[in-house]
Design an enzyme around this catalytic site. Structure first.
Site, PDB file in Angstrom:
ATOM      1  N   GLY A 270      48.321  -0.781 -32.332  1.00 25.71           N
ATOM      2  CA  GLY A 270      48.054   0.602 -31.924  1.00 25.71           C
ATOM      3  C   GLY A 270      47.915   1.559 -33.093  1.00 25.71           C
TER       4      GLY A 270
ATOM      5  N   ILE B 185      43.229  -6.654 -39.137  1.00 26.72           N
ATOM      6  CA  ILE B 185      44.474  -7.392 -39.205  1.00 26.72           C
ATOM      7  C   ILE B 185      44.967  -7.782 -37.796  1.00 26.72           C
ATOM      8  CG2 ILE B 185      45.305  -6.351 -41.349  1.00 26.72           C
ATOM      9  CD1 ILE B 185      46.900  -4.323 -39.646  1.00 26.72           C
TER      10      ILE B 185
ATOM     11  N   CYS C 192      49.154 -14.817 -35.619  1.00 27.49           N
ATOM     12  CA  CYS C 192      50.102 -14.351 -34.598  1.00 27.49           C
ATOM     13  C   CYS C 192      51.482 -14.245 -35.261  1.00 27.49           C
ATOM     14  CB  CYS C 192      50.156 -15.307 -33.416  1.00 27.49           C
ATOM     15  SG  CYS C 192      51.311 -14.742 -32.148  1.00 27.49           S
TER      16      CYS C 192
ATOM     17  N   THR D  46      48.706  -8.164 -35.501  1.00 21.89           N
ATOM     18  CA  THR D  46      49.844  -7.244 -35.347  1.00 21.89           C
ATOM     19  C   THR D  46      50.891  -7.435 -36.449  1.00 21.89           C
ATOM     20  OG1 THR D  46      50.808  -8.852 -33.842  1.00 21.89           O
ATOM     21  CG2 THR D  46      49.606  -7.032 -32.852  1.00 21.89           C
TER      22      THR D  46
HETATM   23  O1  RRO Z   1      49.909 -14.078 -27.519  1.00 19.85           O
HETATM   24  C1  RRO Z   1      50.546 -13.381 -28.329  1.00 19.85           C
HETATM   25  O2  RRO Z   1      51.772 -13.184 -28.228  1.00 19.85           O
HETATM   26  C2  RRO Z   1      49.903 -12.758 -29.514  1.00 19.85           C
HETATM   27  C3  RRO Z   1      48.915 -13.365 -30.286  1.00 19.85           C
HETATM   28 BR1  RRO Z   1      48.189 -15.008 -29.848  1.00 19.85          BR
HETATM   29  C4  RRO Z   1      48.459 -12.736 -31.469  1.00 19.85           C
HETATM   30  O3  RRO Z   1      47.622 -13.236 -32.240  1.00 19.85           O
HETATM   31  N1  RRO Z   1      48.992 -11.543 -31.795  1.00 19.85           N
HETATM   32  C5  RRO Z   1      49.911 -10.936 -31.029  1.00 19.85           C
HETATM   33  O4  RRO Z   1      50.376  -9.836 -31.372  1.00 19.85           O
HETATM   34  N2  RRO Z   1      50.361 -11.555 -29.890  1.00 19.85           N
END
Ligand code: RRO
Length: 301
Positions: free
Chosen positions: A214, A188, A127, A190
């Site tokens: 996206g 992957i 994340c 984000t």
């Molecule tokens: O919950 C999020 O903000 C989040 C998670 Br856990 C993640 O792995 N990837 C993301 O883009 N948002």
């Protein structure tokens, strides 16, 4: 649809497309709906030790060619998630995604997901905007190895590890996963990003820093899978900007055994899995491929 069957290490799925963590996977009912819509499996929302409300609004918006989010890991906590898993696992394969800040915490959470009936666990080491979690622990190869080993010692189900593209040492991190006994790599998550609104003179999302997903991230994801294919022998699951069967084929031909969809489920609707399944079958017939496995990694040859 037997030509669409895929195997990721020890587990097989009747269809190659899997719902990525964070989309239509916070409740048992939404996970069931996705399995009935043509997905081969669903990865749950990442769940931690305690209930977490996540970041306040605004925490999501579409941008040209993609989406940004900083949901902030909202989830009810691992104990409350038992009832969602109970509903979902009766319908089909559910991969339990967990996040923690230490090897012991990851091991405990993974053990509970296994008890709930998850067919595998996915460790969120990626994340991009979580203080003390996600990519903050997932960009140190030594720490990644220690976490994976702790989880492997705690569960019998396969351990998948979701990695971040926000690093220049992705191959080193992938090798650490493999050396520690990880069963598959998911690539992957984000990309670390930000959107500023000129009229407000401020970042758009409440957390300021966010994750970009996206269409626009597909070439980055495909390159990441390509690099990992050259670095490790364990299976790779590709994710990032897959909207149609040709996007999925890019990941497969770069080396992925299966693939996940996130943002496309939001913008294209839940039918996107069936459309991709039909597109893959037509492509395989036209080009003489008998299975997804036959196409895996062909771009390297
Ligand atoms: O919950 C999020 O903000 C989040 C998670 Br856990 C993640 O792995 N990837 C993301 O883009 N948002």
């Amino acid at each position: 649809m037997s030509g669409l069957k895929v195997t990721v290490g020890k587990i097989s799925f009747d269809r190659p497309g899997i719902v990525a963590s964070g989309i239509m996977d916070e409740t048992g009912d939404t996970m069931v709906r996705m399995l009935r819509s043509g997905a081969g499996a669903v990865v749950s929302k990442s769940v931690g030790s305690n209930p977490n409300p996540g970041h306040r609004n605004p925490n999501f918006t579409e941008v040209p060619c993609g989406c940004i989010n900083a949901m902030g890991l909202p989830n009810p906590g691992i104990d409350a998630f038992a009832e969602e898993m109970e509903v979902a696992v009766k319908e089909g394969p559910i991969i339990g995604s967990v996040y923690g800040s230490s090897p012991g915490e990851f091991a405990e959470l993974a053990g509970k997901m296994e008890d709930y009936g998850a067919c595998a666990v996915e460790l969120n080491l990626s994340c991009p905007h979580a203080k003390g979690y996600g990519m903050e622990v997932g960009t140190d190869p030594k720490m990644v190895g220690t976490i994976v080993k702790a989880v492997k010692d705690a569960v019998k189900v396969p351990v998948w590890v979701k990695l971040t593209p926000n690093t220049h040492i992705l191959q080193d991190i992938g090798r650490s996963v493999e050396e520690a006994g990880g069963d598959a790599i998911v690539a992957i998550n984000t990309l670390k990003a930000m959107v500023i609104v000129p009229e407000f003179g401020k970042p758009l999302l409440s957390n300021k820093v966010c994750g970009l997903s996206g269409k626009c991230i597909k070439p980055i994801g495909v390159r990441a899978v390509w690099d990992l294919h050259n670095a490790v022998s364990i299976p790779i699951v590709g994710v990032g900007g897959i909207y149609d069967h040709r996007d999925a084929l890019e990941y497969i031909m770069a080396g992925a055994s299966a693939f996940q969809l996130g943002s496309a489920v939001l913008t294209e609707g839940v039918d996107v899995f069936e459309k991709i399944n039909r597109g893959l079958e037509a492509f395989m017939e036209e080009y003489g491929y008998g299975s997804i496995e036959e196409m895996r990694g062909v771009a390297h040859e």
